[in-house]
Design a protein around this motif. Structure first.
Motif, PDB file in Angstrom:
ATOM      1  N   VAL B  82       0.853  -1.193   0.000  1.00 42.83           N
ATOM      2  CA  VAL B  82       0.000   0.000   0.000  1.00 42.83           C
ATOM      3  C   VAL B  82       0.888   1.242   0.000  1.00 42.83           C
ATOM      4  O   VAL B  82       2.060   1.185   0.351  1.00 42.83           O
ATOM      5  CB  VAL B  82      -0.949   0.024   1.220  1.00 42.83           C
ATOM      6  CG1 VAL B  82      -1.940  -1.097   1.112  1.00 42.83           C
ATOM      7  CG2 VAL B  82      -0.171  -0.070   2.514  1.00 42.83           C
ATOM      8  N   PHE B  83       0.293   2.353  -0.428  1.00 45.60           N
ATOM      9  CA  PHE B  83       1.075   3.569  -0.572  1.00 45.60           C
ATOM     10  C   PHE B  83       0.971   4.407   0.699  1.00 45.60           C
ATOM     11  O   PHE B  83      -0.123   4.767   1.117  1.00 45.60           O
ATOM     12  CB  PHE B  83       0.588   4.355  -1.782  1.00 45.60           C
ATOM     13  CG  PHE B  83       0.720   3.568  -3.044  1.00 45.60           C
ATOM     14  CD1 PHE B  83       1.975   3.364  -3.605  1.00 45.60           C
ATOM     15  CD2 PHE B  83      -0.373   2.994  -3.652  1.00 45.60           C
ATOM     16  CE1 PHE B  83       2.118   2.605  -4.742  1.00 45.60           C
ATOM     17  CE2 PHE B  83      -0.236   2.239  -4.796  1.00 45.60           C
ATOM     18  CZ  PHE B  83       1.012   2.044  -5.340  1.00 45.60           C
ATOM     19  N   LEU B  86      -1.087   7.861   0.887  1.00 44.08           N
ATOM     20  CA  LEU B  86      -2.513   7.949   0.599  1.00 44.08           C
ATOM     21  C   LEU B  86      -3.306   7.350   1.756  1.00 44.08           C
ATOM     22  O   LEU B  86      -2.855   6.409   2.396  1.00 44.08           O
ATOM     23  CB  LEU B  86      -2.843   7.186  -0.686  1.00 44.08           C
ATOM     24  CG  LEU B  86      -2.237   7.756  -1.969  1.00 44.08           C
ATOM     25  CD1 LEU B  86      -2.469   6.804  -3.128  1.00 44.08           C
ATOM     26  CD2 LEU B  86      -2.843   9.110  -2.280  1.00 44.08           C
ATOM     27  N   LEU B  94      -7.116   4.623  -6.118  1.00 45.51           N
ATOM     28  CA  LEU B  94      -6.016   4.831  -7.062  1.00 45.51           C
ATOM     29  C   LEU B  94      -6.191   4.045  -8.360  1.00 45.51           C
ATOM     30  O   LEU B  94      -6.004   4.580  -9.451  1.00 45.51           O
ATOM     31  CB  LEU B  94      -4.691   4.461  -6.383  1.00 45.51           C
ATOM     32  CG  LEU B  94      -3.433   4.973  -7.075  1.00 45.51           C
ATOM     33  CD1 LEU B  94      -3.431   6.490  -7.110  1.00 45.51           C
ATOM     34  CD2 LEU B  94      -2.192   4.479  -6.351  1.00 45.51           C
ATOM     35  N   GLY B  95      -6.607   2.776  -8.230  1.00 49.18           N
ATOM     36  CA  GLY B  95      -6.771   1.957  -9.422  1.00 49.18           C
ATOM     37  C   GLY B  95      -7.811   2.534 -10.377  1.00 49.18           C
ATOM     38  O   GLY B  95      -7.630   2.508 -11.594  1.00 49.18           O
ATOM     39  N   GLU B  97      -8.625   5.692 -10.552  1.00 47.82           N
ATOM     40  CA  GLU B  97      -8.120   6.961 -11.071  1.00 47.82           C
ATOM     41  C   GLU B  97      -7.158   6.751 -12.232  1.00 47.82           C
ATOM     42  O   GLU B  97      -7.189   7.472 -13.229  1.00 47.82           O
ATOM     43  CB  GLU B  97      -7.438   7.753  -9.948  1.00 47.82           C
ATOM     44  CG  GLU B  97      -8.430   8.264  -8.918  1.00 47.82           C
ATOM     45  CD  GLU B  97      -7.764   9.013  -7.781  1.00 47.82           C
ATOM     46  OE1 GLU B  97      -8.193  10.126  -7.493  1.00 47.82           O
ATOM     47  OE2 GLU B  97      -6.810   8.477  -7.184  1.00 47.82           O
ATOM     48  N   PHE B  98      -6.287   5.745 -12.098  1.00 50.92           N
ATOM     49  CA  PHE B  98      -5.350   5.466 -13.197  1.00 50.92           C
ATOM     50  C   PHE B  98      -6.112   5.116 -14.469  1.00 50.92           C
ATOM     51  O   PHE B  98      -5.748   5.534 -15.562  1.00 50.92           O
ATOM     52  CB  PHE B  98      -4.433   4.295 -12.829  1.00 50.92           C
ATOM     53  CG  PHE B  98      -3.294   4.667 -11.938  1.00 50.92           C
ATOM     54  CD1 PHE B  98      -2.529   5.799 -12.199  1.00 50.92           C
ATOM     55  CD2 PHE B  98      -2.971   3.895 -10.844  1.00 50.92           C
ATOM     56  CE1 PHE B  98      -1.463   6.146 -11.388  1.00 50.92           C
ATOM     57  CE2 PHE B  98      -1.916   4.234 -10.017  1.00 50.92           C
ATOM     58  CZ  PHE B  98      -1.168   5.355 -10.287  1.00 50.92           C
ATOM     59  N   ALA B 105      -4.326  11.224 -13.814  1.00 51.84           N
ATOM     60  CA  ALA B 105      -4.534  10.134 -12.859  1.00 51.84           C
ATOM     61  C   ALA B 105      -5.359  10.605 -11.663  1.00 51.84           C
ATOM     62  O   ALA B 105      -5.079  10.262 -10.528  1.00 51.84           O
ATOM     63  CB  ALA B 105      -3.207   9.529 -12.412  1.00 51.84           C
ATOM     64  N   ARG B 106      -6.349  11.454 -11.930  1.00 51.21           N
ATOM     65  CA  ARG B 106      -7.256  11.901 -10.881  1.00 51.21           C
ATOM     66  C   ARG B 106      -8.672  11.943 -11.426  1.00 51.21           C
ATOM     67  O   ARG B 106      -8.877  12.010 -12.626  1.00 51.21           O
ATOM     68  CB  ARG B 106      -6.865  13.297 -10.385  1.00 51.21           C
ATOM     69  CG  ARG B 106      -5.696  13.270  -9.443  1.00 51.21           C
ATOM     70  CD  ARG B 106      -5.366  14.642  -8.941  1.00 51.21           C
ATOM     71  NE  ARG B 106      -4.040  14.655  -8.354  1.00 51.21           N
ATOM     72  CZ  ARG B 106      -3.763  14.222  -7.129  1.00 51.21           C
ATOM     73  NH1 ARG B 106      -4.725  13.759  -6.368  1.00 51.21           N
ATOM     74  NH2 ARG B 106      -2.550  14.254  -6.661  1.00 51.21           N
ATOM     75  N   GLN B 151      -7.502  -2.831  -2.584  1.00 53.97           N
ATOM     76  CA  GLN B 151      -6.876  -2.022  -3.630  1.00 53.97           C
ATOM     77  C   GLN B 151      -6.718  -2.844  -4.917  1.00 53.97           C
ATOM     78  O   GLN B 151      -6.956  -2.339  -6.016  1.00 53.97           O
ATOM     79  CB  GLN B 151      -5.510  -1.595  -3.098  1.00 53.97           C
ATOM     80  CG  GLN B 151      -4.787  -0.563  -3.889  1.00 53.97           C
ATOM     81  CD  GLN B 151      -3.450  -0.268  -3.251  1.00 53.97           C
ATOM     82  OE1 GLN B 151      -2.807  -1.148  -2.696  1.00 53.97           O
ATOM     83  NE2 GLN B 151      -3.033   0.981  -3.314  1.00 53.97           N
ATOM     84  N   ALA B 152      -6.327  -4.107  -4.763  1.00 52.02           N
ATOM     85  CA  ALA B 152      -6.140  -4.949  -5.950  1.00 52.02           C
ATOM     86  C   ALA B 152      -7.481  -5.345  -6.552  1.00 52.02           C
ATOM     87  O   ALA B 152      -7.648  -5.340  -7.768  1.00 52.02           O
ATOM     88  CB  ALA B 152      -5.331  -6.184  -5.576  1.00 52.02           C
ATOM     89  N   LYS B 155      -9.843  -3.380  -9.180  1.00 49.93           N
ATOM     90  CA  LYS B 155      -9.594  -3.441 -10.625  1.00 49.93           C
ATOM     91  C   LYS B 155     -10.281  -4.660 -11.254  1.00 49.93           C
ATOM     92  O   LYS B 155     -10.134  -4.897 -12.442  1.00 49.93           O
ATOM     93  CB  LYS B 155      -8.088  -3.517 -10.915  1.00 49.93           C
ATOM     94  CG  LYS B 155      -7.292  -2.327 -10.473  1.00 49.93           C
ATOM     95  CD  LYS B 155      -7.691  -1.079 -11.194  1.00 49.93           C
ATOM     96  CE  LYS B 155      -7.223  -1.058 -12.644  1.00 49.93           C
ATOM     97  NZ  LYS B 155      -7.594   0.197 -13.307  1.00 49.93           N
TER      98      LYS B 155
END
Lengths: 268, 258
Positions: B82-83, B86, B94-95, B97-98, B105-106, B151-152, B155
């Protein structure tokens, strides 16, 4: 090792040595003046105040400027320009060097080579190339601190866990996305830290450049009045420079905590 | 679904994996175990696209796998998944947004609100709904791994790769995480490939357990031979819960090539 004096206690403890130093100075100055009332080496606080009042509140007869404020403004402008350019280049170049291995291979050696040259040795070249004006002084600060900042930021970005980059790629990022959303935000607190550490060297380069060729500035004034042994001006000027440097450091440290709270959480 | 054919991974002289041929069925849960240095993580990195095999092919539904990491394969590492800059919500967003805007990327406005709703639903599933504004540094290891999974999964990857995901957690927390990952595996119809050191975990969770080890060993040149699949155990779904964990008896093949 683990005794924590608390916020107020730390402030008091920190102020104590400064007060002792000031007291020691006053005692030494008083002792010298007892022997020789005309002593110039350790002026009494009253003499310093009188000398400074002239620079602070009375316009100079020759230029019509309030010298102390003109000196401060000129020096801060040079310092701000130099540090601003250095910070911006550290962010851009450091980020790219840190995140893209081909760029690191291309530019890394160059940055290292520039970083190991003593900047003062370049000062004559800067004066020849840019003349004796503001450009040379700002350029000295930039050359003096930017390589260190670039290397620091690039090193930090280069050392980010590989897992983070892979994870971002699996989340659909391209290289630009990784730089923008993963590397850049994590570079910023480090940049603030590098800027804080660069304040000291930046002042050194500023004072050196002003001492050699200038017509206004804090460093210029100190070296000018040195000819008259005017310690009553030099000492307050040095104290003023120290105060400015401390305030900048505090502002940066406070700003970093405000803007990048996440970066200061780990140290619990 | 995922087919590995005669895969070799070599780092210069050192052969890490040799002759790996596997056919991984859709919606299976494959556990990979084996001694340290047997190339478990290398195999995972190759499937992830982070590294390229020196020989052999990988195909997904008959198509060659893209030679780089992409959103069709999600990953959770043991650490650093994780980042730190954030929040929980930011990490999950994040995923999305990308995907939405390659340039900034927002996300903004209505699309952002929709993305936040989606992210919050995902956080609900992993039990982090109340922690949306925390930063990773404020969370325990178990919570960080929950976040990494959310997070994964946002997607919607077909394959989820887990590299010792629960290795750094306390036993109690690990049990919770096993329940969570099993639930998510069913709910999302995932194909999971998990590397682990914990044999009990491998058999408890997996529908298929692979053991990687060296088949051959040259004492004068230990780097000469790589690891292959020495055991490949299919557990039917019913068995997966029942089979008692065997003794950790991975024996190194003693047939020495001299």
């Amino acid at each position: 090792m683990t005794a924590n004096p608390g916020r107020r206690g730390a402030l008091l403890l920190g102020a104590a040595p400064l007060l002792v130093l000031a007291l020691g100075y006053v005692i030494a100055a008083a002792a010298r003046h007892a022997d020789n009332p005309a002593d110039k080496i350790l002026p009494l606080p009253g003499a310093m105040a009188a000398a400074m009042a002239g620079l602070l509140f009375e316009p100079d007869q020759l230029s019509g400027q309030y010298l102390f404020w003109a000196d401060t403004l000129a020096s801060l402008w040079r310092l701000g320009m130099g540090l601003g350019i250095a910070t911006l280049s550290a962010l851009c170049v450091g980020l790219v060097i840190g995140s893209l291995p081909p760029v690191r291979a291309t530019l890394g050696a160059l940055v290292t080579a520039i970083a190991v040259i003593p900047p003062i040795a370049l000062l004559p070249i800067l004066f020849i190339v840019f003349g004796l004006g503001e450009t040379a002084k700002v350029a000295l600060i930039v050359i003096g601190v930017a390589p260190f900042m670039i290397r620091d930021v690039a090193g930090h970005i280069g050392a980010l866990p590989r897992e983070q980059v892979v994870k971002a790629l699996t989340l659909g990022a391209n290289s630009w996305g990784v730089i923008l959303r993963v590397a850049l935000p994590q570079a910023l607190p480090r940049l603030f830290e590098a800027l804080r550490l660069s304040l000291g060297p930046a002042w050194v380069f500023l004072i050196s450049a002003e001492a050699i060729a200038a017509d206004v500035g804090l460093g210029y004034r100190i070296f000018l009045v040195r000819r008259y042994l005017a310690m009553d001006v030099i000492i307050p000027y040095v104290a003023w420079i120290a105060l400015l440097a401390v305030l900048m450091d505090l502002a940066l440290s406070h700003g970093s905590r405000r803007l990048f709270g996440w970066a200061h959480m780990g140290s619990r | 679904m995922l087919v590995l054919k005669n895969l070799w991974v070599e780092y210069g002289e050192k052969v890490v994996l040799e002759r790996i041929s596997l056919d991984i069925v859709e919606k299976s849960f494959v556990s990979i175990i084996g001694p340290s240095g047997a190339g478990k993580s290398s195999l995972l990195r190759v499937i992830l696209g982070q590294e390229q095999p020196t020989r052999g092919t990988i195909t997904l539904d008959g198509e060659p796998l893209p030679r780089e990491c992409g959103p069709d394969r999600g990953v959770v590492f043991q650490r650093y998944s994780v980042f730190p800059h954030l929040t929980v919500l930011g990490n999950t967003l994040l995923g999305l947004e990308f995907a939405a805007s390659p340039l900034t990327a927002r996300l903004f406005g209505g699309t952002r609100r929709a993305a936040i709703a989606e992210a919050e639903a995902m956080l609900e599933q992993v039990g982090l709904a109340d922690s949306r504004n925390l930063y990773p540094a404020q969370m325990s290891g178990g919570m960080q791994q929950r976040l990494a999974i959310a997070q994964a999964l946002i997607k919607r990857p077909r394959i989820l790769l887990l590299d010792e995901p629960f290795g750094a957690l306390d036993p109690g927390i690990r049990g919770d995480m096993h329940g969570l990952i099993t639930r998510l595996w069913h709910a999302h119809g995932l194909t999971i490939i998990m590397v682990t050191h914990d044999i009990k975990e491998a058999f408890g969770l997996g529908t298929r357990v692979l053991t990687l080890d060296k088949r051959r060993h040259d004492p004068h040149a230990p780097q000469r031979y790589g690891a292959g699949v020495v055991y490949d155990l299919e557990l039917t779904r019913k068995q997966a819960g029942e089979v008692p964990a065997p003794e950790p008896g991975i024996t190194i093949d003693t047939k020495v090539n001299t």
